[in-house]
Design a protein around this motif. Structure first.
Motif, PDB file in Angstrom:
ATOM      1  N   THR A 232       0.833  -1.204   0.000  1.00 34.51           N
ATOM      2  CA  THR A 232       0.000   0.000   0.000  1.00 34.51           C
ATOM      3  C   THR A 232       0.863   1.247   0.000  1.00 34.51           C
ATOM      4  OG1 THR A 232      -1.743  -1.175   1.169  1.00 34.51           O
ATOM      5  CG2 THR A 232      -1.832   1.224   1.212  1.00 34.51           C
TER       6      THR A 232
ATOM      7  N   ALA B  44       0.112   8.413  -5.409  1.00 35.19           N
ATOM      8  CA  ALA B  44      -0.596   7.442  -6.244  1.00 35.19           C
ATOM      9  C   ALA B  44       0.401   6.516  -6.924  1.00 35.19           C
ATOM     10  CB  ALA B  44      -1.441   8.169  -7.284  1.00 35.19           C
TER      11      ALA B  44
ATOM     12  N   ASP C 165      -0.111   5.031  -9.800  1.00 38.30           N
ATOM     13  CA  ASP C 165      -0.392   4.840 -11.214  1.00 38.30           C
ATOM     14  C   ASP C 165       0.706   5.291 -12.161  1.00 38.30           C
ATOM     15  OD1 ASP C 165      -2.829   7.586 -11.397  1.00 38.30           O
ATOM     16  OD2 ASP C 165      -0.724   7.511 -10.801  1.00 38.30           O
TER      17      ASP C 165
ATOM     18  N   ARG D  87      -3.287  -4.848  -9.259  1.00 38.72           N
ATOM     19  CA  ARG D  87      -3.380  -3.545  -8.610  1.00 38.72           C
ATOM     20  C   ARG D  87      -4.817  -3.165  -8.369  1.00 38.72           C
ATOM     21  NH1 ARG D  87      -1.738   0.354 -13.773  1.00 38.72           N
ATOM     22  NH2 ARG D  87      -3.539  -0.168 -15.051  1.00 38.72           N
ATOM     23  N   ASP D  88      -4.999  -2.317  -7.377  1.00 39.46           N
ATOM     24  CA  ASP D  88      -6.283  -1.689  -7.098  1.00 39.46           C
ATOM     25  C   ASP D  88      -6.005  -0.199  -7.009  1.00 39.46           C
ATOM     26  OD1 ASP D  88      -8.592  -0.548  -6.000  1.00 39.46           O
ATOM     27  OD2 ASP D  88      -9.062  -2.359  -4.855  1.00 39.46           O
ATOM     28  N   ASN D  89      -6.231   0.509  -8.086  1.00 42.25           N
ATOM     29  CA  ASN D  89      -5.889   1.928  -8.123  1.00 42.25           C
ATOM     30  C   ASN D  89      -6.671   2.723  -7.098  1.00 42.25           C
ATOM     31  OD1 ASN D  89      -4.002   1.637 -10.130  1.00 42.25           O
ATOM     32  ND2 ASN D  89      -5.436   2.085 -11.782  1.00 42.25           N
ATOM     33  N   ALA D  90      -7.910   2.345  -6.868  1.00 44.19           N
ATOM     34  CA  ALA D  90      -8.733   3.099  -5.920  1.00 44.19           C
ATOM     35  C   ALA D  90      -8.148   3.042  -4.515  1.00 44.19           C
ATOM     36  CB  ALA D  90     -10.153   2.558  -5.928  1.00 44.19           C
ATOM     37  N   LYS D  91      -7.442   1.955  -4.231  1.00 50.75           N
ATOM     38  CA  LYS D  91      -6.865   1.788  -2.902  1.00 50.75           C
ATOM     39  C   LYS D  91      -5.366   2.084  -2.894  1.00 50.75           C
ATOM     40  CE  LYS D  91     -10.192  -1.750  -1.445  1.00 50.75           C
ATOM     41  NZ  LYS D  91     -10.360  -3.138  -0.927  1.00 50.75           N
ATOM     42  N   ASP D  92      -4.819   2.447  -4.066  1.00 50.14           N
ATOM     43  CA  ASP D  92      -3.365   2.651  -4.168  1.00 50.14           C
ATOM     44  C   ASP D  92      -2.606   1.464  -3.594  1.00 50.14           C
ATOM     45  OD1 ASP D  92      -3.436   6.246  -3.778  1.00 50.14           O
ATOM     46  OD2 ASP D  92      -3.084   5.035  -5.573  1.00 50.14           O
ATOM     47  N   THR D  93      -3.032   0.297  -3.990  1.00 53.57           N
ATOM     48  CA  THR D  93      -2.471  -0.935  -3.451  1.00 53.57           C
ATOM     49  C   THR D  93      -2.126  -1.899  -4.574  1.00 53.57           C
ATOM     50  OG1 THR D  93      -3.710  -0.719  -1.390  1.00 53.57           O
ATOM     51  CG2 THR D  93      -2.914  -2.919  -1.952  1.00 53.57           C
TER      52      THR D  93
END
Length: 126
Positions: free
Chosen positions: A23, A28, A30, A72-78
């Motif tokens: 995390t 970010a 991305d 990846r989960d961009n919404a969670k920055d993870t």
């Protein structure tokens, strides 16, 4: 400053699975290249897998091919490292960090600039 925190390690039996998380804090993911690394007691640190958030490329080193997957989960920055069919030799502390390059056929990082956190312990044992 890029700060990444690993979690999700634990004790698992041979053949089992774990999903590690990486995390980001305060920024970010991305635009970054993220790699997973590991270090077992008495052994050198080695690269495991990478994900290039610029173009979606991902690469696994030989021992991880067919067993490990980054996502990846961009919404969670993870970022995640899904590890299946775990073996005792996968026992190590796992770290995530930014890498210098990642493509379909390569994974590169600079050992001198590798900023590792505390990592997460993975133990594969019956």
């Amino acid at each position: 400053q890029v700060q990444l925190v690993e979690s999700g390690g634990g004790l698992v039996q041979p053949g089992g699975s774990l999903r590690l998380s990486c995390t980001a804090s305060g920024f970010a993911l991305d635009s970054l290249i993220i790699g997973w690394f590991r270090q077992a007691p008495g052994k050198e640190r080695e690269g495991v897998s990478c994900f290039n958030n610029l173009d979606g490329s991902t690469y696994n080193v030989q021992f991880a091919k067919g067993r490990f997957t980054m996502s990846r989960d961009n919404a969670k920055d993870t970022m995640y490292l899904q590890m299946n069919s775990l073996k005792p030799e996968d026992t190590a502390v796992y770290y995530c960090a930014t890498a210098t390059d990642c493509g379909a056929y390569h994974f590169r990082w600079d050992d001198d600039d590798l900023a590792l956190g505390q990592g997460t312990q993975v133990t594969v044992s019956s």
